[in-house]
Design a protein around this motif. Structure first.
Motif, PDB file in Angstrom:
ATOM      1  N   LEU A  43       0.864  -1.181   0.000  1.00 43.70           N
ATOM      2  CA  LEU A  43       0.000   0.000   0.000  1.00 43.70           C
ATOM      3  C   LEU A  43       0.903   1.234   0.000  1.00 43.70           C
ATOM      4  N   GLY A  44       0.619   2.175  -0.878  1.00 45.13           N
ATOM      5  CA  GLY A  44       1.354   3.432  -0.896  1.00 45.13           C
ATOM      6  C   GLY A  44       0.653   4.438  -0.008  1.00 45.13           C
ATOM      7  N   LEU A  45       1.459   5.252   0.692  1.00 46.11           N
ATOM      8  CA  LEU A  45       0.902   6.350   1.484  1.00 46.11           C
ATOM      9  C   LEU A  45       1.564   7.615   0.970  1.00 46.11           C
ATOM     10  N   VAL A  46       0.760   8.499   0.362  1.00 43.68           N
ATOM     11  CA  VAL A  46       1.337   9.648  -0.326  1.00 43.68           C
ATOM     12  C   VAL A  46       0.726  10.945   0.202  1.00 43.68           C
ATOM     13  N   GLY A  47       1.539  11.981   0.231  1.00 44.82           N
ATOM     14  CA  GLY A  47       1.076  13.292   0.675  1.00 44.82           C
ATOM     15  C   GLY A  47       2.286  14.196   0.845  1.00 44.82           C
ATOM     16  N   GLU A  48       2.034  15.513   0.871  1.00 38.79           N
ATOM     17  CA  GLU A  48       3.128  16.466   1.038  1.00 38.79           C
ATOM     18  C   GLU A  48       3.796  16.315   2.398  1.00 38.79           C
ATOM     19  N   SER A  49       4.946  16.921   2.525  1.00 39.54           N
ATOM     20  CA  SER A  49       5.659  16.926   3.791  1.00 39.54           C
ATOM     21  C   SER A  49       4.775  17.511   4.895  1.00 39.54           C
ATOM     22  N   GLY A  50       4.785  16.883   6.075  1.00 42.29           N
ATOM     23  CA  GLY A  50       3.988  17.374   7.198  1.00 42.29           C
ATOM     24  C   GLY A  50       2.578  16.817   7.240  1.00 42.29           C
ATOM     25  N   SER A  51       2.252  15.890   6.331  1.00 45.07           N
ATOM     26  CA  SER A  51       0.875  15.386   6.291  1.00 45.07           C
ATOM     27  C   SER A  51       0.623  14.266   7.293  1.00 45.07           C
ATOM     28  N   GLY A  52       1.671  13.755   7.937  1.00 46.19           N
ATOM     29  CA  GLY A  52       1.477  12.738   8.978  1.00 46.19           C
ATOM     30  C   GLY A  52       1.881  11.334   8.557  1.00 46.19           C
ATOM     31  N   LYS A  53       2.582  11.221   7.420  1.00 45.43           N
ATOM     32  CA  LYS A  53       2.952   9.905   6.893  1.00 45.43           C
ATOM     33  C   LYS A  53       3.871   9.156   7.858  1.00 45.43           C
ATOM     34  N   THR A  54       4.916   9.853   8.324  1.00 43.36           N
ATOM     35  CA  THR A  54       5.877   9.192   9.211  1.00 43.36           C
ATOM     36  C   THR A  54       5.224   8.792  10.532  1.00 43.36           C
ATOM     37  N   LEU A  55       4.346   9.643  11.049  1.00 43.85           N
ATOM     38  CA  LEU A  55       3.663   9.299  12.304  1.00 43.85           C
ATOM     39  C   LEU A  55       2.825   8.033  12.135  1.00 43.85           C
ATOM     40  N   ILE A  56       2.159   7.904  10.996  1.00 46.09           N
ATOM     41  CA  ILE A  56       1.364   6.692  10.749  1.00 46.09           C
ATOM     42  C   ILE A  56       2.287   5.479  10.661  1.00 46.09           C
ATOM     43  N   VAL A  81      -4.169   8.519  -0.053  1.00 44.40           N
ATOM     44  CA  VAL A  81      -3.721   9.911  -0.180  1.00 44.40           C
ATOM     45  C   VAL A  81      -4.044  10.651   1.112  1.00 44.40           C
ATOM     46  N   LEU A  82      -3.004  11.276   1.678  1.00 48.03           N
ATOM     47  CA  LEU A  82      -3.130  11.895   2.993  1.00 48.03           C
ATOM     48  C   LEU A  82      -2.886  13.396   2.890  1.00 48.03           C
ATOM     49  N   TYR A  83      -3.733  14.191   3.545  1.00 55.65           N
ATOM     50  CA  TYR A  83      -3.483  15.633   3.638  1.00 55.65           C
ATOM     51  C   TYR A  83      -3.799  16.089   5.054  1.00 55.65           C
ATOM     52  N   GLY A  84      -2.872  16.789   5.667  1.00 56.94           N
ATOM     53  CA  GLY A  84      -3.106  17.329   7.007  1.00 56.94           C
ATOM     54  C   GLY A  84      -3.591  16.277   7.999  1.00 56.94           C
ATOM     55  N   LEU A 110      -7.178  11.186   5.674  1.00 62.45           N
ATOM     56  CA  LEU A 110      -7.214  10.482   4.395  1.00 62.45           C
ATOM     57  C   LEU A 110      -8.156  11.234   3.458  1.00 62.45           C
ATOM     58  N   CYS A 111      -7.676  11.516   2.230  1.00 58.68           N
ATOM     59  CA  CYS A 111      -8.524  12.142   1.218  1.00 58.68           C
ATOM     60  C   CYS A 111      -9.216  11.076   0.397  1.00 58.68           C
ATOM     61  N   GLU A 112      -8.431  10.083  -0.022  1.00 56.70           N
ATOM     62  CA  GLU A 112      -9.022   8.956  -0.719  1.00 56.70           C
ATOM     63  C   GLU A 112      -8.078   7.776  -0.688  1.00 56.70           C
ATOM     64  N   ILE A 113      -8.646   6.598  -0.935  1.00 57.01           N
ATOM     65  CA  ILE A 113      -7.857   5.368  -0.930  1.00 57.01           C
ATOM     66  C   ILE A 113      -8.479   4.411  -1.939  1.00 57.01           C
ATOM     67  N   GLY A 114      -7.625   3.722  -2.704  1.00 59.15           N
ATOM     68  CA  GLY A 114      -8.151   2.790  -3.697  1.00 59.15           C
ATOM     69  C   GLY A 114      -7.047   2.281  -4.602  1.00 59.15           C
ATOM     70  N   PRO A 115      -7.411   1.505  -5.640  1.00 64.30           N
ATOM     71  CA  PRO A 115      -6.415   1.004  -6.581  1.00 64.30           C
ATOM     72  C   PRO A 115      -5.695   2.189  -7.240  1.00 64.30           C
ATOM     73  N   THR A 116      -4.362   2.120  -7.309  1.00 66.75           N
ATOM     74  CA  THR A 116      -3.579   3.268  -7.769  1.00 66.75           C
ATOM     75  C   THR A 116      -3.987   3.728  -9.168  1.00 66.75           C
ATOM     76  N   ALA A 117      -4.164   2.765 -10.075  1.00 67.42           N
ATOM     77  CA  ALA A 117      -4.494   3.135 -11.458  1.00 67.42           C
ATOM     78  C   ALA A 117      -5.820   3.891 -11.500  1.00 67.42           C
ATOM     79  N   THR A 118      -6.807   3.408 -10.754  1.00 64.24           N
ATOM     80  CA  THR A 118      -8.128   4.055 -10.752  1.00 64.24           C
ATOM     81  C   THR A 118      -8.055   5.419 -10.087  1.00 64.24           C
ATOM     82  N   VAL A 119      -7.346   5.471  -8.947  1.00 67.00           N
ATOM     83  CA  VAL A 119      -7.241   6.739  -8.219  1.00 67.00           C
ATOM     84  C   VAL A 119      -6.589   7.802  -9.100  1.00 67.00           C
ATOM     85  N   MET A 120      -5.566   7.408  -9.873  1.00 64.40           N
ATOM     86  CA  MET A 120      -4.867   8.381 -10.716  1.00 64.40           C
ATOM     87  C   MET A 120      -5.682   8.752 -11.947  1.00 64.40           C
TER      88      MET A 120
END
Ligand SMILES: Nc1ncnc2c1ncn2[C@@H]1O[C@H](COP(=O)(O)OP(=O)(O)O)[C@@H](O)[C@H]1O
Ligand SMILES: [Mg+2]
Length: 332
Positions: free
Chosen positions: A42-55, A230-233, A236-246
């Motif tokens: 599973l990929g976890l993506v978002g800008e710096s400071g969005s909480g990825k490392t904490l998760i 996809v994580l912001y602040g 979670l903004c959305e989650i799903g198959p990468t190809a579909t999400v993109m």
């Protein structure tokens, strides 16, 4: 959601992380839920400071001591947010492992690579003569074939790419089932990054690894992950198959992130396809935290975010982009 009868290897339910010295009631990770089935990345993506490392750290049971966590995280059946340190220590290395962005920080500068392997092995309580062959085999696995030379080196004597490979070998020495890889290639230049990603892809197949791959780079996610969150602040903004999400983005933040990648590739639009920068956590608005930068925001965004779900996909947004016919609101 898992289609298999087996429960997922990793289950995160409503994970919330707060720091008491920040403004009261401010969660820097805000009600995040997802799961990973065995063998999945599973990929976890978002800008710096969005909480990825904490998760990532929450999944390992390694949150900073000042953090207060709520919700539930289960890894291989262990309740990692509440497990005693002994149980966590038993899980780490054997079942879970982590690779971070900067091997120079993760490795002890005054110890050789051999010394690091010795430390990992000491935790197993197994005879030391078993380590030699296993260390060589694991270094070969990460494409560091000259084991005696690598083992004799101090971290600073290796190139950035080799250091990162040594770090991965250390993480995989005990053949864990679940790897948290937090920006594992971000510090490397593109060519070295590409080679390392190829190695990670091979390792994942050879070892049947389950992986949470954290990255700010949708290109890396697209290549490595069948599914993306996809994580912001901290939300979670959305989650799903990468190809579909993109291809059929629902959340405007996903749209901006994916656009940033494609505009880089096409060299057409400037990178700043999302205006502004992430505000400090104390400045997060109520409701959807992306609303201060969102081109589609309205007053509704200050209230509870609606949860949209369609087969295998979830999004949280009042004004999603893609065709409305395929979506159904499942509560607010
Ligand atoms: N130990 C800490 N004390 C207070 N705030 C923290 C601490 N660690 C992280 N944060 C805050 O939590 C937010 C998320 O951080 P982080 O998970 O490192 O983001 P990312 O990995 O996506 O860049 C940031 O706003 C950061 O400032
Ligand atoms: Mg981080």
């Amino acid at each position: 959601m898992s289609h298999a009868a087996e429960p997922p290897l990793v289950e995160v339910q409503d994970l919330t992380v707060r720091f008491p010295r920040l403004a009261e009631d401010l969660a820097v990770v805000d009600g995040v839920s997802f799961s990973l089935t065995a063998g999945e990345t599973l990929g976890l993506v978002g800008e710096s400071g969005s909480g990825k490392t904490l998760i990532g750290r929450a999944l390992l049971g390694h949150l900073p001591s000042t953090a207060i966590a709520g919700g539930e995280v289960r890894v291989a059946g262990v309740d990692v947010l509440r497990a005693p340190p002994r149980e966590l220590a038993a899980l780490h290395g054997r079942v879970t492992a982590a690779v971070f962005q900067d091997a120079l920080v993760a490795l002890n500068p005054s110890r050789t690579i051999q010394g690091h392997f010795d430390d990992v092995w000491a935790a197993t309580g197994r005879p030391k003569d078993e380590l030699r062959a296993l260390a060589r085999e694991t270094l070969e696995m990460v494409a560091l074939p000259d084991a005696p030379r690598v083992l004799a080196c101090y971290p600073h004597e290796l190139s950035g790419g080799m250091r990162q490979r040594a770090l991965i070998a250390l993480a995989l020495l005990r053949r864990p089932a679940f790897l948290v890889a937090d920006e594992p290639t971000t510090a490397l230049d593109r060519l070295v990054e590409d080679e390392l990603l190829t190695t990670l892809e091979r390792l994942r197949t050879e070892l049947g690894l389950t992986m949470l791959l954290i990255s700010h780079d949708f290109d890396v996610i697209r290549r490595m992950c069948a599914r993306v969150a996809v994580l912001y602040g901290g939300q979670l903004c959305e989650i799903g198959p990468t190809a579909t999400v993109m291809a059929a983005r629902l959340h405007p933040y996903t749209d901006g992130l994916v656009d940033a990648v494609s505009s880089l590739a096409e060299r057409r639009r400037p990178l700043a396809s999302i205006r502004g920068t992430v505000p400090a956590p104390s400045a997060f608005p109520p409701g959807c935290r992306f609303q201060t930068r969102c081109p589609r925001a309205t007053d509704a965004c200050g209230s509870v975010r609606p949860h949209l779900a369609s087969d295998g996909r979830d999004a949280w947004c009042h004004h999603p982009l893609a065709a409305a016919g395929e979506r159904s609101a499942v509560g607010g």
